[in-house]
Structure formats: structure tokens, C-alpha cells
Design a protein around this motif. Sequence first.
Motif, PDB file in Angstrom:
ATOM      1  N   ASP A   1       0.839  -1.196   0.000  1.00 62.89           N
ATOM      2  CA  ASP A   1       0.000   0.000   0.000  1.00 62.89           C
ATOM      3  C   ASP A   1       0.874   1.247   0.000  1.00 62.89           C
ATOM      4  O   ASP A   1       2.019   1.226   0.470  1.00 62.89           O
ATOM      5  CB  ASP A   1      -0.902   0.016   1.236  1.00 62.89           C
ATOM      6  CG  ASP A   1      -1.950  -1.088   1.216  1.00 62.89           C
ATOM      7  OD1 ASP A   1      -2.112  -1.733   0.160  1.00 62.89           O
ATOM      8  OD2 ASP A   1      -2.590  -1.312   2.268  1.00 62.89           O
TER       9      ASP A   1
ATOM     10  N   THR B   1       0.181   8.105   1.163  1.00 64.82           N
ATOM     11  CA  THR B   1      -1.187   8.593   0.978  1.00 64.82           C
ATOM     12  C   THR B   1      -2.228   7.700   1.645  1.00 64.82           C
ATOM     13  O   THR B   1      -3.372   8.117   1.821  1.00 64.82           O
ATOM     14  CB  THR B   1      -1.518   8.679  -0.527  1.00 64.82           C
ATOM     15  OG1 THR B   1      -1.515   7.352  -1.087  1.00 64.82           O
ATOM     16  CG2 THR B   1      -0.482   9.531  -1.252  1.00 64.82           C
TER      17      THR B   1
ATOM     18  N   SER C   1      -3.333   4.987   0.235  1.00 65.00           N
ATOM     19  CA  SER C   1      -4.062   4.303  -0.819  1.00 65.00           C
ATOM     20  C   SER C   1      -3.728   2.812  -0.813  1.00 65.00           C
ATOM     21  O   SER C   1      -2.589   2.408  -0.576  1.00 65.00           O
ATOM     22  CB  SER C   1      -3.694   4.900  -2.184  1.00 65.00           C
ATOM     23  OG  SER C   1      -4.231   4.127  -3.233  1.00 65.00           O
TER      24      SER C   1
END
Length: 231
Positions: free
Chosen positions: A163, A167, A169
Motif C-alpha cells: 500500500d 497517501t 491508498s
Amino acid sequence: MKKSLFAVTRAMLLVTILCLLVQVSDAQIVNEQTRNKITVGIGLTTDIWNNVPDGIDTRVINQGFQSVLMYNVPFGKSPLGFSAGVGFRAQNLFIKDAVFQSTKDSTYIQALDDSISVTRSKLTLPYLEVPIEFFYKGKTGLTIAAGFKVGYLLPAHIKYVGDNYETGSTLRYRVKYRNIQNMETFSYGPTLRVGYKWIHAFGYYSLSNIFTKDKGPDLYPITVGIMIMPY
């Protein structure tokens, strides 16, 4: 420039390994005297990493690679002798739920939040080596060798897959870079090897740290492995 240097270095290493394999396979042109004077070895290793920062976990198996080409000098008709040569070693440090971070002033391992899924996070260290050994080779096929080696660090790299820890994400995030700061150029330490005929177990204890003092983790490896040495 660094990419071209890495490419040239990798090509040289591949050529060296291929040459060694050709020497091993072309046994018909290798006489008995040459066999006794040249030792070729290729093996797999794992590293036990010491002084890992608190809160950081490493993998149990940190697989690596070792190759060596030695020239042997027997002490007369004695089973004892001396060897010197060249080698290549690739070490890996795999860390769990963490990532390496590097700046001009400091290199460190950053623990990641539990919500971040990490597929792979590692530091790879390739070395060009100069080993020396004092050995015993018995008539039964037993070999015992103790020595010392010095390694020169080739371009290292850090790789992360998982991941996006910046961020958050969950989309697959892949990073690989070689601009690692604060690394020691040389590694050195004693070695030990014990084998029967062409199967050998060996170890290496690093007396040097991976990173410059006070600018990175105080890491040093103990390497153990198995090597095939047909000559």
C-alpha cells in the motif's frame, strides 16, 4: 551515470558467473593439477541481522547469494595450504511492516501503521570481495578452512511493494531506488568453511556496520550458507 554503472557491474557479474559455469562443465580440459589449485563455489545464504531497531521485525530467512573463485597454494605435500581469490556476495534485509527512509543526514527504518499492507520491503547489498583462507584438505574429502575477507559495496538498492504508505491508498505501490545515503563502502570479517567433497557449509561474521556511525541503524550481519564447490 549510476544506472549505467549498475548495468555495467551487473553485466560483468553475469559474465563472471557464466565463465565459472563453463569452467565447471568443461571438465575434460581441466587436468588434476589445475583442479587442486583452483576452487570454484556457488551457494545460497541467509543473514542473521543484529542490532535491529526496537519495534522492527525482520524475516527469519533473508536469502542471499555467494560465489567465489580461489587460487590454492598447498604447503608442500601437506594437507594444509593457503588460498586467495575473488568473490561476489548479495545480501538482503527483509523487514516487516516498515520501510527504509534515507536523507543526506540520516538513514532509518520507519515502522508503518497496521492498516498499511506490505508485500515486500527490503534492502539489497551487493559486494565484490577479496577472500583469503588457510585450509586443511584431507584424503577422505573433508575440508576445513578459516580466513578473512574484505568486500567493496556495489550500488545497493531499496525496494518496497505494498500500500502507499504516504497517501494511505490501497492501490499497489512499488518503489525501487539506489540513492541510499550514509552507507559504509567496505565490509570485512572472519570466515569459516567446513565441507565434505563438493558440499560445504560456511559462515561469515561482519566486523563492520552497514551504515555510517551515528547516521543509520547500527546493523551488522552474521551470514551462514551452503555452497557447491565441484573444484
